[in-house]
Design a protein around this motif. Sequence first.
Motif, PDB file in Angstrom:
ATOM      1  N   MET A   1       0.861  -1.157   0.000  1.00  0.00           N
ATOM      2  CA  MET A   1       0.000   0.000   0.000  1.00  0.00           C
ATOM      3  C   MET A   1       0.906   1.218   0.000  1.00  0.00           C
ATOM      4  SD  MET A   1      -3.093   1.730   1.032  1.00  0.00           S
ATOM      5  CE  MET A   1      -3.999   0.480   0.350  1.00  0.00           C
ATOM      6  N   ASP A   2       0.627   2.173  -0.837  1.00  0.00           N
ATOM      7  CA  ASP A   2       1.340   3.449  -0.842  1.00  0.00           C
ATOM      8  C   ASP A   2       0.484   4.481  -0.139  1.00  0.00           C
ATOM      9  OD1 ASP A   2       3.728   2.845  -2.101  1.00  0.00           O
ATOM     10  OD2 ASP A   2       2.910   3.151  -4.087  1.00  0.00           O
ATOM     11  N   ASP A   3       0.881   4.807   1.060  1.00  0.00           N
ATOM     12  CA  ASP A   3       0.202   5.807   1.887  1.00  0.00           C
ATOM     13  C   ASP A   3      -1.275   5.493   2.108  1.00  0.00           C
ATOM     14  OD1 ASP A   3       2.063   7.687   2.847  1.00  0.00           O
ATOM     15  OD2 ASP A   3       2.227   8.569   0.862  1.00  0.00           O
ATOM     16  N   LEU A   4      -1.747   5.995   3.189  1.00  0.00           N
ATOM     17  CA  LEU A   4      -3.147   5.897   3.580  1.00  0.00           C
ATOM     18  C   LEU A   4      -3.505   7.310   4.005  1.00  0.00           C
ATOM     19  CD1 LEU A   4      -5.554   4.017   4.263  1.00  0.00           C
ATOM     20  CD2 LEU A   4      -4.549   3.741   6.515  1.00  0.00           C
ATOM     21  N   GLU A  21      -8.199  -1.055   9.205  1.00  0.00           N
ATOM     22  CA  GLU A  21      -8.718  -2.347   9.670  1.00  0.00           C
ATOM     23  C   GLU A  21      -9.330  -3.138   8.529  1.00  0.00           C
ATOM     24  OE1 GLU A  21     -11.332  -1.229  12.866  1.00  0.00           O
ATOM     25  OE2 GLU A  21      -9.644  -0.841  14.236  1.00  0.00           O
ATOM     26  N   TRP A  22     -10.011  -2.470   7.608  1.00  0.00           N
ATOM     27  CA  TRP A  22     -10.606  -3.146   6.453  1.00  0.00           C
ATOM     28  C   TRP A  22      -9.520  -3.730   5.563  1.00  0.00           C
ATOM     29  CZ3 TRP A  22     -10.481  -2.542   1.147  1.00  0.00           C
ATOM     30  CH2 TRP A  22     -11.465  -3.232   0.432  1.00  0.00           C
ATOM     31  N   LEU A  23      -8.471  -2.958   5.306  1.00  0.00           N
ATOM     32  CA  LEU A  23      -7.363  -3.436   4.466  1.00  0.00           C
ATOM     33  C   LEU A  23      -6.681  -4.655   5.085  1.00  0.00           C
ATOM     34  CD1 LEU A  23      -5.870   0.023   3.502  1.00  0.00           C
ATOM     35  CD2 LEU A  23      -6.850  -1.647   1.902  1.00  0.00           C
ATOM     36  N   VAL A  24      -6.425  -4.602   6.384  1.00  0.00           N
ATOM     37  CA  VAL A  24      -5.781  -5.733   7.061  1.00  0.00           C
ATOM     38  C   VAL A  24      -6.693  -6.960   7.025  1.00  0.00           C
ATOM     39  CG1 VAL A  24      -4.924  -6.558   9.298  1.00  0.00           C
ATOM     40  CG2 VAL A  24      -4.285  -4.281   8.477  1.00  0.00           C
ATOM     41  N   ALA A  25      -7.978  -6.762   7.233  1.00  0.00           N
ATOM     42  CA  ALA A  25      -8.930  -7.881   7.170  1.00  0.00           C
ATOM     43  C   ALA A  25      -8.945  -8.507   5.779  1.00  0.00           C
ATOM     44  CB  ALA A  25     -10.330  -7.414   7.561  1.00  0.00           C
ATOM     45  N   GLN A  34       1.622 -10.907   5.490  1.00  0.00           N
ATOM     46  CA  GLN A  34       2.120  -9.582   5.859  1.00  0.00           C
ATOM     47  C   GLN A  34       1.332  -8.509   5.119  1.00  0.00           C
ATOM     48  OE1 GLN A  34       6.312  -9.225   5.163  1.00  0.00           O
ATOM     49  NE2 GLN A  34       6.833 -10.953   6.463  1.00  0.00           N
ATOM     50  N   PHE A  35       1.316  -7.337   5.721  1.00  0.00           N
ATOM     51  CA  PHE A  35       0.724  -6.145   5.104  1.00  0.00           C
ATOM     52  C   PHE A  35       1.785  -5.058   5.169  1.00  0.00           C
ATOM     53  CE2 PHE A  35      -1.550  -2.075   5.673  1.00  0.00           C
ATOM     54  CZ  PHE A  35      -2.315  -2.071   4.518  1.00  0.00           C
ATOM     55  N   HIS A  36       2.135  -4.482   4.028  1.00  0.00           N
ATOM     56  CA  HIS A  36       3.184  -3.461   3.967  1.00  0.00           C
ATOM     57  C   HIS A  36       2.590  -2.150   3.489  1.00  0.00           C
ATOM     58  CE1 HIS A  36       6.838  -5.989   4.487  1.00  0.00           C
ATOM     59  NE2 HIS A  36       5.950  -6.928   4.187  1.00  0.00           N
ATOM     60  N   LEU A  37       3.145  -1.041   3.991  1.00  0.00           N
ATOM     61  CA  LEU A  37       2.653   0.278   3.649  1.00  0.00           C
ATOM     62  C   LEU A  37       3.843   1.227   3.551  1.00  0.00           C
ATOM     63  CD1 LEU A  37      -0.450   1.963   5.058  1.00  0.00           C
ATOM     64  CD2 LEU A  37       1.700   3.193   5.173  1.00  0.00           C
ATOM     65  N   ASP A  38       3.918   1.998   2.487  1.00  0.00           N
ATOM     66  CA  ASP A  38       4.960   3.024   2.324  1.00  0.00           C
ATOM     67  C   ASP A  38       4.374   4.373   2.699  1.00  0.00           C
ATOM     68  OD1 ASP A  38       6.813   1.203   1.335  1.00  0.00           O
ATOM     69  OD2 ASP A  38       6.211   1.533  -0.737  1.00  0.00           O
TER      70      ASP A  38
END
Length: 72
Positions: A1-4, A21-25, A34-38
């Motif tokens: 994910m690039d920024d939230l 929470e929706w993205l992780v679910a 894993q869930f990664h975010l820049d």
Amino acid sequence: MDDLVTDAVSRSQALGRRLFEWLVARAREAGCEQFHLDSGVQRFDAHRFYLARRMAISSHHFGLSIGEAAAP
């Protein structure tokens, strides 16, 4: 994910938390481990948000503007 990103007017309404929470679910449902975010280094409030959700700082991302770079 690039920024939230949450629009400044919409902040403090739990929208970022709900989206996170929706993205992780969705990642869990898809079998992701894993869930990664820049995130940009200047986004201090966002970093506090991510750290509060137990995200770890796992890397640095480096960039170079070729047009502006001086030769070594």
